[in-house]
Design a protein around this motif. Sequence first.
Motif, PDB file in Angstrom:
ATOM      1  N   UNK A   1       0.860  -1.178   0.000  1.00 29.02           N
ATOM      2  CA  UNK A   1       0.000   0.000   0.000  1.00 29.02           C
ATOM      3  C   UNK A   1       0.898   1.231   0.000  1.00 29.02           C
ATOM      4  N   UNK A   2       0.290   2.389  -0.217  1.00 30.64           N
ATOM      5  CA  UNK A   2       1.082   3.620  -0.286  1.00 30.64           C
ATOM      6  C   UNK A   2       0.358   4.727   0.467  1.00 30.64           C
ATOM      7  N   UNK A   3       1.081   5.441   1.292  1.00 30.68           N
ATOM      8  CA  UNK A   3       0.488   6.590   1.987  1.00 30.68           C
ATOM      9  C   UNK A   3       0.229   7.685   0.944  1.00 30.68           C
ATOM     10  N   UNK A   4      -1.040   8.132   0.854  1.00 30.15           N
ATOM     11  CA  UNK A   4      -1.404   9.153  -0.135  1.00 30.15           C
ATOM     12  C   UNK A   4      -1.235  10.559   0.411  1.00 30.15           C
ATOM     13  N   UNK A   5      -1.380  10.694   1.740  1.00 33.26           N
ATOM     14  CA  UNK A   5      -1.310  12.026   2.344  1.00 33.26           C
ATOM     15  C   UNK A   5      -0.620  11.979   3.703  1.00 33.26           C
ATOM     16  N   UNK A   6       0.250  12.938   3.939  1.00 34.87           N
ATOM     17  CA  UNK A   6       0.829  13.175   5.260  1.00 34.87           C
ATOM     18  C   UNK A   6       0.230  14.492   5.725  1.00 34.87           C
ATOM     19  N   UNK A   7      -0.519  14.442   6.795  1.00 33.00           N
ATOM     20  CA  UNK A   7      -1.268  15.615   7.253  1.00 33.00           C
ATOM     21  C   UNK A   7      -0.707  16.086   8.596  1.00 33.00           C
ATOM     22  N   UNK A   8      -0.239  17.320   8.628  1.00 36.22           N
ATOM     23  CA  UNK A   8       0.259  17.886   9.886  1.00 36.22           C
ATOM     24  C   UNK A   8      -0.784  18.843  10.461  1.00 36.22           C
ATOM     25  N   UNK A   9      -1.184  18.618  11.710  1.00 37.51           N
ATOM     26  CA  UNK A   9      -2.058  19.565  12.404  1.00 37.51           C
ATOM     27  C   UNK A   9      -1.136  20.442  13.252  1.00 37.51           C
ATOM     28  N   UNK A  10      -0.966  21.687  12.816  1.00 41.37           N
ATOM     29  CA  UNK A  10       0.029  22.562  13.442  1.00 41.37           C
ATOM     30  C   UNK A  10      -0.586  23.378  14.578  1.00 41.37           C
ATOM     31  N   UNK A  11       0.084  23.368  15.724  1.00 46.24           N
ATOM     32  CA  UNK A  11      -0.387  24.103  16.908  1.00 46.24           C
ATOM     33  C   UNK A  11       0.852  24.417  17.751  1.00 46.24           C
ATOM     34  N   UNK A  12       0.821  25.548  18.467  1.00 50.42           N
ATOM     35  CA  UNK A  12       2.002  25.932  19.252  1.00 50.42           C
ATOM     36  C   UNK A  12       2.106  25.078  20.517  1.00 50.42           C
ATOM     37  N   UNK A  13       3.310  25.053  21.078  1.00 47.96           N
ATOM     38  CA  UNK A  13       3.579  24.352  22.334  1.00 47.96           C
ATOM     39  C   UNK A  13       2.615  24.843  23.428  1.00 47.96           C
ATOM     40  N   UNK A  14       2.484  26.164  23.557  1.00 46.75           N
ATOM     41  CA  UNK A  14       1.664  26.734  24.642  1.00 46.75           C
ATOM     42  C   UNK A  14       0.188  26.350  24.491  1.00 46.75           C
ATOM     43  N   UNK A  15      -0.316  26.421  23.270  1.00 42.61           N
ATOM     44  CA  UNK A  15      -1.722  26.082  23.032  1.00 42.61           C
ATOM     45  C   UNK A  15      -1.965  24.596  23.310  1.00 42.61           C
ATOM     46  N   UNK A  16      -0.976  23.767  22.969  1.00 42.15           N
ATOM     47  CA  UNK A  16      -1.117  22.319  23.184  1.00 42.15           C
ATOM     48  C   UNK A  16      -1.213  22.002  24.674  1.00 42.15           C
ATOM     49  N   UNK A  17      -0.374  22.652  25.474  1.00 40.52           N
ATOM     50  CA  UNK A  17      -0.376  22.388  26.920  1.00 40.52           C
ATOM     51  C   UNK A  17      -1.729  22.791  27.514  1.00 40.52           C
ATOM     52  N   UNK A  18      -2.247  23.947  27.074  1.00 43.26           N
ATOM     53  CA  UNK A  18      -3.540  24.412  27.595  1.00 43.26           C
ATOM     54  C   UNK A  18      -4.645  23.414  27.249  1.00 43.26           C
ATOM     55  N   UNK A  19      -4.602  22.905  26.067  1.00 37.90           N
ATOM     56  CA  UNK A  19      -5.653  21.966  25.653  1.00 37.90           C
ATOM     57  C   UNK A  19      -5.599  20.643  26.387  1.00 37.90           C
TER      58      UNK A  19
ATOM     59  N   UNK B   1       3.608  17.644  34.440  1.00 34.21           N
ATOM     60  CA  UNK B   1       5.023  17.319  34.186  1.00 34.21           C
ATOM     61  C   UNK B   1       5.143  16.449  32.951  1.00 34.21           C
ATOM     62  N   UNK B   2       4.260  15.464  32.856  1.00 33.95           N
ATOM     63  CA  UNK B   2       4.340  14.537  31.724  1.00 33.95           C
ATOM     64  C   UNK B   2       3.970  15.267  30.422  1.00 33.95           C
ATOM     65  N   UNK B   3       3.003  16.180  30.511  1.00 33.35           N
ATOM     66  CA  UNK B   3       2.605  16.967  29.333  1.00 33.35           C
ATOM     67  C   UNK B   3       3.813  17.746  28.795  1.00 33.35           C
ATOM     68  N   UNK B   4       4.544  18.407  29.687  1.00 31.16           N
ATOM     69  CA  UNK B   4       5.716  19.190  29.262  1.00 31.16           C
ATOM     70  C   UNK B   4       6.787  18.273  28.661  1.00 31.16           C
ATOM     71  N   UNK B   5       6.999  17.140  29.312  1.00 32.32           N
ATOM     72  CA  UNK B   5       7.994  16.193  28.798  1.00 32.32           C
ATOM     73  C   UNK B   5       7.608  15.726  27.392  1.00 32.32           C
ATOM     74  N   UNK B   6       6.332  15.431  27.196  1.00 27.40           N
ATOM     75  CA  UNK B   6       5.884  14.922  25.890  1.00 27.40           C
ATOM     76  C   UNK B   6       6.031  15.987  24.806  1.00 27.40           C
ATOM     77  N   UNK B   7       5.819  17.251  25.171  1.00 29.42           N
ATOM     78  CA  UNK B   7       6.023  18.325  24.188  1.00 29.42           C
ATOM     79  C   UNK B   7       7.488  18.371  23.768  1.00 29.42           C
ATOM     80  N   UNK B   8       8.377  18.242  24.753  1.00 29.11           N
ATOM     81  CA  UNK B   8       9.812  18.311  24.443  1.00 29.11           C
ATOM     82  C   UNK B   8      10.220  17.134  23.552  1.00 29.11           C
ATOM     83  N   UNK B   9       9.709  15.976  23.880  1.00 29.42           N
ATOM     84  CA  UNK B   9      10.037  14.788  23.083  1.00 29.42           C
ATOM     85  C   UNK B   9       9.518  14.964  21.649  1.00 29.42           C
ATOM     86  N   UNK B  10       8.330  15.536  21.535  1.00 26.10           N
ATOM     87  CA  UNK B  10       7.777  15.771  20.185  1.00 26.10           C
ATOM     88  C   UNK B  10       8.699  16.708  19.403  1.00 26.10           C
TER      89      UNK B  10
END
Length: 230
Positions: free
Chosen positions: A111-129, A172-181
């Motif tokens: 099979x072949x991936x037809x689309x790579x879709x990035x949902x872009x959001x800032x670090x700060x907005x992600x933590x709030x959500x 703490x885990x949220x911040x760590x996961x952002x850094x890893x991302x």
Amino acid sequence: MAGSEIPNHVVVFGRPGSGKSSLAARLGRDHGFVLIRTGELLRRAVERGDSLGRRVEECVKGGKLVPDALIAELLESTLKSPGSDRLLFDGFPRTIGQVAILESFERKLDFRIDRYLEIAISHAAAVARMSGRRVCPRCGATYHIVNSPPRTDGICDNDGSSLVQRRDDSYEVVELRQRIYDENATQMLAYYRAHAPGRFVTVNGEQPFETVYAETCRALGRWSDGEASG
Ligand code: AMP
């Protein structure tokens, strides 16, 4: 693939908290995608306490990435020949090493991936959500108390279970996961932008869910003639 059709096989990227899982769920419902969610599969393996689950438990609970070799093992037992299934990958690949794993599955299962879709959001907005995120422990559905609430407060629309906050959504885990991302995704996304420019699309995730969803459907339907095979 012609004009404005929704493609068959899609990968969705986004930092933790970008809303990509709610989006993937909606795409699955509306367009018949089979969701391949490594995070969900890993959590289930941990709950079952099987051989893989025991080896990944510490990483998953601590918000760290599971080693690539174990992700390959997980997919090996999950991904069968897609046949007519439309696949939507949510949470995989997450590292440049996993890019190669996905490519090897594409070759092996044809099979072949037809689309790579990035949902872009800032670090700060992600933590709030993320602090408002709730999940269904039974079916894995994801909600947000503000952006994507269930019909009844605290109750899953699908099966009536009480919603919970995931342990890895603590501050703490949220911040760590952002850094890893940030550490892993930058290189991986640069790879796809360079190697599959006609299949790579970015949608601004810092908008109301319905707007993000509408833009996603439009972006997925656009097909670039400029790229022969990626
Ligand atoms: P998610 O539900 O996608 O946010 O994933 C939850 C957790 O599962 C992550 O914090 C990682 O510990 C692990 N995980 C999920 N997908 C992957 C992946 N592709 N590679 C490594 N670890 C993963």
